[in-house]
Design an enzyme around this catalytic site. Structure first.
Site, PDB file in Angstrom:
ATOM      1  N   SER A 194      39.911  28.486  -5.968  1.00 40.98           N
ATOM      2  CA  SER A 194      39.321  29.719  -5.449  1.00 40.98           C
ATOM      3  C   SER A 194      38.464  30.369  -6.542  1.00 40.98           C
ATOM      4  CB  SER A 194      40.427  30.652  -4.944  1.00 40.98           C
ATOM      5  OG  SER A 194      39.910  31.674  -4.139  1.00 40.98           O
ATOM      6  N   HIS A 204      42.396  27.607   3.222  1.00 41.11           N
ATOM      7  CA  HIS A 204      42.311  27.932   1.799  1.00 41.11           C
ATOM      8  C   HIS A 204      43.463  27.322   1.002  1.00 41.11           C
ATOM      9  CE1 HIS A 204      40.153  30.150  -1.228  1.00 41.11           C
ATOM     10  NE2 HIS A 204      41.265  30.714  -1.667  1.00 41.11           N
TER      11      HIS A 204
END
Length: 724
Positions: free
Chosen positions: A575, A696
């Protein structure tokens, strides 16, 4: 349009793939603030015809992704020792896990995954009785792709509200279960739902959600009454109420109001007695405004009538607890290292706050929890936890003894002194202890029986100097007796953003790394919260380069200390940490042999146009702003790839269902680096893996997680010469 390819098909095609697929260049030239920018791979973003829904997957991009995935599988699945490593990882990852219990009345609720189960289930335990499984998501969805994202028992423990999402999209739908009967109520609430607080009598609950699931900036806060349809729920406020509801009397400019509509937006937190509602509106990643509303007034009149608590302040709010008309709150407002304050809700303005636990220079207050007559305060000193107890007036009661130096948290209830302490470190499995805060008694409640010997691992903390002279700490972990001769395979991990601290943690799968002589290091770089708000601000916006300098300096320090050398050094991050890896690889390709950049942000000149990324403009800035464009373009990994450079071997990973970071970042970066690098693809490949049934990262079933860990370990071990 989505187009899927099965994992079995990828495996079947792996042997036939000889090299990275060719990716056509289709240049798009933009002029931004007088600077000409060429983008050869804009087409890999997908369909951008709808500005409100950028990057829709096209058939052409899906087919290109299939070819990249097949190439990646052909490389990773044919490395020697793959099957043996997967067997060892499966042994480590099927140990199971248990969450910290949530107690309501005489009942304890917790999540648990046993053995080879794909997902965690929810269990309930009456008193000291035998736990029983209350909800198994695999029964709901036998594919194993549905996960329980959160759960919240009613005040009496007779009902359980919970959220579930599928394939990693994080768009939770809320449901309610009768705990005694095990039956589902008819209530169903969609829209990325998260419960805040039940009504005292268990007749309903407050919750946050999106009014429009396709609009990540449509946040709202509502009240649901059990037995009614979602369309009957009362919405107290929405993100689009910002101008009229939150800021009507502030005379803000249209530009400022427009900016606020694309920040993290509003949230609410109700008291357990449903008398008070604390309202917050995020104005940045390190700032928010606060109000409080009298819910009795709202029930009588239908008017929420928020009263200002704090406006225009830099700082964040952590945990908060209501005790009658007093709010106890942990915050960095007016205290960069944190403090705990008491707020009289009848006169709540910031000027009237009372310090209960004042700010200190030698540690950072992270959170607080309220037990009966006691406040527990979790702080961090040099990136390790400590917990101190106080009376409600701030009188110190002493430290809560921890099992060692590591990461700790405490879950407490305001109606009892019994609490649950969770502790872990690099050489201490995540353990849950039942503690009595009044007596100090502690007994082990649960610890996984991990088939490794943590005592064979040594943990050190070293300090080094960054480019500008700032001193930065770094945890270093390896097996005892390892000869540090400058040739040790070393993995350096970092994050550096959003005030998120990197504290000691236990990972059983890292023991496959230690067993083969690997060193693991975690750098506590700027951008995190290890040393308070100032440490965070020193790594955001125009200061973001500090994060990259700190990480590069960590790699150099590992070499200078005699641990490793550039041919044996790898970096990884996900991320915001994926951005970190992308930046340091493009800035210092000579320093690293290999890198893994997971679900990354990489095109920092266009990131703000995709999914929910405008939430992060306060952290990074936006290329739409000429001053911010200058520093973003200076470090943007995608725009700083240079032809003719020998780049390290890099593996980029993404999730097709990611609702936070768009997979276009990994796609474009992989294509551009494959075309630019002079390295032999058989020696230092540039790989891309886009998981079609994930987002994610959260919610992946066990077998998918085993494969992912095996991919990353095999890639790094191969590159650092650790394979037999």
């Amino acid at each position: 349009m989505r187009r899927w390819i099965t994992f079995a098909a990828l495996l079947a095609s792996s042997a036939a793939v000889a090299g990275p697929p060719e990716t056509p260049k289709r240049p798009v030239v933009d002029v931004l603030h007088g600077v000409e920018l060429r983008d050869d791979y804009r087409w890999l973003e997908g369909d951008n015809s709808d500005p409100s829904n950028m990057g829709l997957l096209t058939e052409e991009v899906a087919a290109w992704t299939d070819r990249q995935n097949a190439y990646t599988r052909s490389v990773l699945d044919n490395l020697p020792g793959r099957n043996q490593l997967e067997d060892r990882l499966r042994e480590l990852m099927t140990v199971g896990s248990v969450s910290t219990p949530t107690v309501r009345g005489n009942r304890s609720f917790f999540s648990k995954r046993e053995g080879t189960e794909a997902q965690s289930s929810i269990y309930v335990r009456d008193g000291d009785g035998t736990p029983r499984r209350l909800l198994d998501p695999v029964v709901v969805d036998p594919t194993g792709l549905t996960t329980i994202s959160w759960y919240s028992p009613s005040p009496d423990g007779e009902l359980l509200a919970f959220g579930m999402y599928t394939s990693g999209d994080e768009n939770s739908t809320a449901y309610v279960l009768d705990v005694d009967e095990g039956t589902w109520l008819a209530d169903e609430i969609s829209g990325k739902v998260r419960i805040d607080e039940w009504l005292p009598d268990g007749s309903g609950f407050f919750y946050s959600h999106l009014e429009d699931i396709d609009d990540p900036y449509s946040g709202a806060f509502s009240l649901h009454k059990l037995g009614t349809h979602q369309r009957e729920d009362v919405t107290l406020f929405t993100q689009y109420d910002a101008a009229d509801f939150f800021y009507a009397d502030k005379n803000l400019s249209e530009d400022r109001l427009d900016f606020l509509l694309k920040t993290w937006g509003p949230w609410g937190s109700a008291s357990e007695d449903a008398r008070w509602l604390l309202l917050g509106y995020w104005t940045g990643t390190d700032s928010l405004d606060l109000w409080v509303a009298d819910l009795d007034h709202w029930k009588r009149t239908g008017e929420l009538a928020p009263v200002e608590v704090a406006f225009g302040q830099t700082g964040r709010v952590g945990a908060a607890a209501f005790v009658g008309d007093t709010l106890f709150m942990q915050t960095t407002m007016g205290a960069p290292n944190g403090r705990v304050v008491a707020i009289d809700l009848n006169d709540p303005h910031m000027s009237e706050w009372t310090d209960v636990v004042p700010e200190r220079d030698d540690l950072v207050i992270q959170s607080m929890a309220m037990a009966r007559g006691t406040i527990s305060v979790t702080s961090m000193r040099n990136a390790a936890s400590q917990i101190e107890l106080f009376e409600l007036d701030g009188t110190a009661l002493g430290l809560l003894e921890l099992p060692g130096i590591g990461r700790a948290s405490l879950a407490a209830q305001d109606d009892r002194t019994e609490a649950y302490l969770t502790f872990s470190s690099f050489n201490e499995p995540r353990s849950i202890y039942k503690v009595d805060l009044a007596t100090g008694d502690r007994q082990l409640w649960d610890r996984p029986d991990v088939p490794v010997d943590p005592s064979q691992v040594i943990v050190k903390q070293e300090w080094y100097s960054s480019k500008d002279g700032t001193r930065v700490p770094m945890f270093i972990v390896h097996k005892k007796g390892l000869e540090l001769d400058g040739t040790n395979p070393t993995l350096l991990y970092g994050y550096g953003g959003f005030n998120i601290s990197q504290t000691p943690f236990f990972s059983s799968t890292l023991y496959t790394w230690y067993e083969r002589g690997g060193v693991f290091a975690v750098a506590n770089i700027r951008g995190g919260g290890e040393f308070g708000s100032e440490w965070h601000r020193a790594g955001m916006l125009e200061s973001k380069q500090n994060c990259f300098d700190d990480f590069i300096a960590a790699g150099e320090a590992l070499i200078d200390m005699g641990y490793t050398n550039p041919s044996k050094l790898a970096v990884s991050g996900g991320s915001n940490g994926g951005l970190l890896v992308g930046a340091v690889v493009t800035q210092r390709p000579d320093l690293f042999r290999a890198a893994i950049s997971s679900v990354p942000l990489l095109d920092m000149l266009r990131y703000q146009d995709f999914l929910m990324a405008r939430y992060w403009v306060p952290e990074y800035g936006s290329a739409e702003n000429p001053e911010q464009f200058e520093y973003l373009s200076a470090y943007c990994p995608y725009n700083n790839i240079r032809d003719g450079v020998e780049y390290p071997a890099v593996m980029y990973t993404a999730g097709e269902n990611d609702t936070r970071v768009h997979p276009m970042h990994a796609r474009k970066m992989a294509a551009a680096m494959q075309a630019a690098t002079t390295a032999d693809a058989d020696d230092k490949p540039i790989l891309l893996w886009v998981e079609r049934e994930a987002g994610h990262g959260g919610g992946k079933p066990l077998e998918m997680r085993i494969r992912d860990v095996a991919d990353s370990r095999m890639f790094l071990m191969w590159q650092l010469g650790m394979l037999d």
